[in-house]
Design a protein around this motif. Structure first.
Motif, mmCIF file in Angstrom:
data_model
loop_
_atom_site.group_PDB
_atom_site.id
_atom_site.type_symbol
_atom_site.label_atom_id
_atom_site.label_comp_id
_atom_site.label_asym_id
_atom_site.label_seq_id
_atom_site.Cartn_x
_atom_site.Cartn_y
_atom_site.Cartn_z
ATOM 1 N N TYR A 126 50.207 42.861 49.313
ATOM 2 C CA TYR A 126 50.671 42.995 47.926
ATOM 3 C C TYR A 126 49.871 42.096 46.979
ATOM 4 O O TYR A 126 49.468 42.518 45.900
ATOM 5 C CB TYR A 126 52.161 42.656 47.836
ATOM 6 C CG TYR A 126 52.714 42.752 46.442
ATOM 7 C CD1 TYR A 126 52.890 43.987 45.828
ATOM 8 C CD2 TYR A 126 53.042 41.594 45.730
ATOM 9 C CE1 TYR A 126 53.382 44.075 44.524
ATOM 10 C CE2 TYR A 126 53.537 41.677 44.434
ATOM 11 C CZ TYR A 126 53.717 42.917 43.834
ATOM 12 O OH TYR A 126 54.196 43.008 42.563
ATOM 13 N N LEU A 127 49.625 40.866 47.394
ATOM 14 C CA LEU A 127 48.889 39.926 46.544
ATOM 15 C C LEU A 127 47.947 39.109 47.431
ATOM 16 O O LEU A 127 48.297 38.024 47.895
ATOM 17 C CB LEU A 127 49.857 39.013 45.784
ATOM 18 C CG LEU A 127 49.224 38.079 44.746
ATOM 19 C CD1 LEU A 127 48.500 38.886 43.685
ATOM 20 C CD2 LEU A 127 50.284 37.191 44.108
ATOM 21 N N LEU A 153 39.685 42.339 38.023
ATOM 22 C CA LEU A 153 40.505 41.350 38.722
ATOM 23 C C LEU A 153 40.909 40.215 37.780
ATOM 24 O O LEU A 153 42.036 39.717 37.830
ATOM 25 C CB LEU A 153 39.744 40.791 39.929
ATOM 26 C CG LEU A 153 39.530 41.742 41.110
ATOM 27 C CD1 LEU A 153 38.674 41.071 42.169
ATOM 28 C CD2 LEU A 153 40.859 42.175 41.717
ATOM 29 N N ARG A 154 39.978 39.811 36.928
ATOM 30 C CA ARG A 154 40.280 38.714 35.992
ATOM 31 C C ARG A 154 41.346 39.147 34.992
ATOM 32 O O ARG A 154 42.205 38.352 34.605
ATOM 33 C CB ARG A 154 38.999 38.281 35.284
ATOM 34 C CG ARG A 154 39.139 37.052 34.411
ATOM 35 C CD ARG A 154 37.784 36.482 34.039
ATOM 36 N NE ARG A 154 36.901 37.485 33.471
ATOM 37 C CZ ARG A 154 35.819 37.948 34.072
ATOM 38 N NH1 ARG A 154 35.487 37.501 35.280
ATOM 39 N NH2 ARG A 154 35.060 38.860 33.496
ATOM 40 N N ILE A 161 40.869 43.711 58.969
ATOM 41 C CA ILE A 161 41.270 43.414 57.590
ATOM 42 C C ILE A 161 41.440 44.738 56.856
ATOM 43 O O ILE A 161 40.591 45.618 56.957
ATOM 44 C CB ILE A 161 40.206 42.542 56.902
ATOM 45 C CG1 ILE A 161 39.969 41.247 57.705
ATOM 46 C CG2 ILE A 161 40.617 42.216 55.481
ATOM 47 C CD1 ILE A 161 38.832 40.413 57.178
ATOM 48 N N PRO A 162 42.527 44.917 56.100
ATOM 49 C CA PRO A 162 42.670 46.165 55.327
ATOM 50 C C PRO A 162 41.472 46.395 54.417
ATOM 51 O O PRO A 162 40.942 45.451 53.812
ATOM 52 C CB PRO A 162 43.955 45.925 54.533
ATOM 53 C CG PRO A 162 44.722 44.926 55.343
ATOM 54 C CD PRO A 162 43.707 44.034 55.987
ATOM 55 N N LEU A 163 41.039 47.652 54.317
ATOM 56 C CA LEU A 163 39.786 47.970 53.639
ATOM 57 C C LEU A 163 40.016 49.089 52.624
ATOM 58 O O LEU A 163 40.665 50.102 52.938
ATOM 59 C CB LEU A 163 38.722 48.378 54.661
ATOM 60 C CG LEU A 163 37.302 48.597 54.163
ATOM 61 C CD1 LEU A 163 36.302 48.101 55.199
ATOM 62 C CD2 LEU A 163 37.037 50.071 53.865
ATOM 63 N N ILE A 164 39.476 48.889 51.412
ATOM 64 C CA ILE A 164 39.497 49.906 50.364
ATOM 65 C C ILE A 164 38.068 50.398 50.165
ATOM 66 O O ILE A 164 37.151 49.590 49.977
ATOM 67 C CB ILE A 164 40.049 49.347 49.039
ATOM 68 C CG1 ILE A 164 41.483 48.842 49.215
ATOM 69 C CG2 ILE A 164 39.998 50.408 47.950
ATOM 70 C CD1 ILE A 164 42.047 48.191 47.950
ATOM 71 N N ALA A 222 43.946 46.565 44.419
ATOM 72 C CA ALA A 222 43.942 45.319 45.194
ATOM 73 C C ALA A 222 44.996 44.333 44.725
ATOM 74 O O ALA A 222 45.615 43.637 45.545
ATOM 75 C CB ALA A 222 42.553 44.677 45.133
ATOM 76 N N VAL A 223 45.235 44.247 43.419
ATOM 77 C CA VAL A 223 46.168 43.237 42.904
ATOM 78 C C VAL A 223 47.071 43.882 41.865
ATOM 79 O O VAL A 223 46.681 44.843 41.195
ATOM 80 C CB VAL A 223 45.413 42.041 42.273
ATOM 81 C CG1 VAL A 223 44.628 41.283 43.322
ATOM 82 C CG2 VAL A 223 44.492 42.518 41.149
#
Length: 497
Positions: free
Chosen positions: A147-148, A170-171, A245-248, A278-279
């Motif tokens: 989730y985060l 992301l920023r 690791i989860p991958l997008i 992702a976030v």
């Protein structure tokens, strides 16, 4: 004189032709072919492909009626944009030469291109079906995205607009730590570098000097099928499927689809959309937390108010504390009064008891003496001689009683014997009648059997025809046997046919 000049088969110069060695003739043929076919472009279907450890690439180029050997040297093979596969239709560029050691000609390939979009898509579909059959695209093996995530790993080119779009998104949404693994996103180096980057992120140790990311984004901007072909390579698909690791995957634009999209845990239509997946949005999350905090505060306040009201309602139904102690206080006072009166009442019985005790002392001593004397008399009667006399008397009394009981026992035994005899006679009569009934039933069944049996029919002039154990009932069946046995009422005869 030219080596290949035509000469008459018969003539004065036939014996004057020069003699060549095999090497000289092979070299001459090699020069002629290389001079005639310096560089050529050849359209063909890839046949057998051999990849030895030397790094060179050997393959067959064929069409409906011919096959030509092809060689890609190690230095060229590592730079090819498209790696040849069996069944792929390609256009190759190279030079024709010969191999004297085997008397064969071949093409030294310098470049390979798919023969149009159809050939490239056919290779893509074939590879997709093979990898799907292995279960690499199975939805059950896909992992949920965190989730985060604390750290996000990005596999992309460090100089393109893709990484700037991801960092900017992301920023804006929720600033996170980002690790960038620079790779080539097209060309021959693309597939191995992307596969190594995914595997490298997975090899990092959580909490180490270079922390392991919680999420990986593999991103590239849009382009043609040839530009995106590196993300269709098998090594990239297997690396994405093997990632812990989860991958997008965010390769190309929304309409572009590569094989890494099927093996990844989540596909994003664009690199910017990958950052959004992702976030969460930090502002929205903070607003949601504020909303939940306000709801919790309101619920807590309302709960306190409701419970306070209930407490006050219940308090009104309770009596006052002073009134609760009135009845116990009265009972205590009454009990204290009765206790004082009881103490005064015990004085008189106590005096009477003391006077009675004084009068009873001589009487008690006299009673004890009398009981001692009586016990001494009883103990004298327990001496051995006295016991033997008592035993003899008891034996005589027992013998007299047994003599009186003898005739009574004899009468009782005779009565029991008579009852037993009557019961035995009754049982015998019942058994005899049952046996007679069974005998009559058997006789009736025997008469019925004789009446219904075929022997009675024989008495009326009929006969039974057999052949061995087989009963013959038709002439057709009789004609199939060589002898027959005929039974009459008074015996059997055998007839030969």
């Amino acid at each position: 004189m030219d080596l290949f000049d035509d000469q008459p088969e018969d003539g004065p110069e036939q014996g004057n032709r020069p003699e060549y060695t095999v090497a000289e003739l092979s070299g001459a043929i090699k020069r002629v072919i290389e001079n005639e076919f310096g560089h050529v472009r050849l359209r063909a279907e890839v046949g057998r492909v051999n990849r030895p450890r030397s790094g060179h690439l050997y393959l067959d180029l064929k069409d409906d009626s011919a096959v030509m050997a092809g060689i890609v040297w190690k230095g060229v093979a590592s730079k090819l944009d498209t790696q040849p596969e069996e069944g792929m239709e390609v256009i190759v560029t190279g030079r024709i030469t010969t191999f004297p050691g085997q008397s064969k000609y071949q093409i030294i390939i310098e470049d390979i291109k798919p023969a149009g979009m159809g050939a490239l898509m056919a290779v893509l579909e074939k590879r997709k079906a093979a990898l799907a059959a292995e279960g690499l695209f199975d939805p059950a093996r896909k992992k949920p995205l965190p989730y985060l995530p604390e750290i996000i790993g990005v596999v992309t080119s460090p100089s393109g607009a893709v990484i700037r779009d991801i960092l900017h998104r992301l920023r804006d949404r929720f600033p996170r730590k980002v690790l960038i693994w620079p790779v080539a996103v097209q060309g021959a180096k693309c597939a191995p570098e992307v596969a190594n980057a995914i595997a490298g992120f997975n090899r990092l140790t959580p909490g180490g000097a270079l922390p392991r990311p919680d999420l990986i984004i593999v991103a590239r901007g849009g382009g043609s099928v040839e530009d995106l072909w590196g993300f269709n390579e098998e090594v990239v698909v297997r690396a994405a499927a093997a990632s812990d690791i989860p991958l997008i995957s965010a390769v190309g634009h929304e309409t572009d689809t590569t094989l890494i999209d099927f093996a990844s845990d989540k596909r994003a239509p664009t690199p910017t959309a990958a950052a959004e997946l992702a976030v969460p949005v930090r502002v929205e999350l903070m607003a949601y937390l504020d909303q939940q905090h306000a709801r919790m505060s309101r619920a807590l306040s309302q709960g306190l108010v409701q419970r306070g009201q209930r407490l006050r309602d219940m308090a009104r139904a309770l009596p006052r504390p002073d009134s609760l102690l009135d009845s116990p206080r009265q009972r205590l006072d009454r009990a204290g009064d009765r206790l004082a009166r009881a103490a005064t009442l015990t004085e008189a019985p106590k005096l009477r008891l003391e006077r009675a005790a004084a009068r009873l002392d001589p009487a008690l001593m006299t009673g004890v003496q009398r009981r001692k004397m009586r016990l001494a008399g009883i103990s004298g009667g327990l001496r051995p001689a006295t016991l033997r006399n008592r035993i003899a008397q008891e034996k005589e009394r027992l013998a007299s009683r047994s003599m009186r009981l003898g005739p009574a026992l004899t009468r009782e035994r005779m009565l029991q014997q008579a009852r037993f005899d009557r019961a035995g006679k009754s049982l015998s009569d019942v058994a005899r009648r049952q046996i007679d009934r069974w005998r009559n039933q058997i006789d009736a069944a025997e008469r019925l059997r004789l009446t219904l049996g075929y022997e009675a029919t024989l008495e009326r002039g009929f006969a039974v025809v057999r052949s061995g154990d087989t009963l013959i009932t038709t002439t057709q069946a009789a004609q199939q046997h060589t002898s027959l046995e005929i039974q009459f009422r008074d015996g059997k005869i055998t007839v030969k046919l």
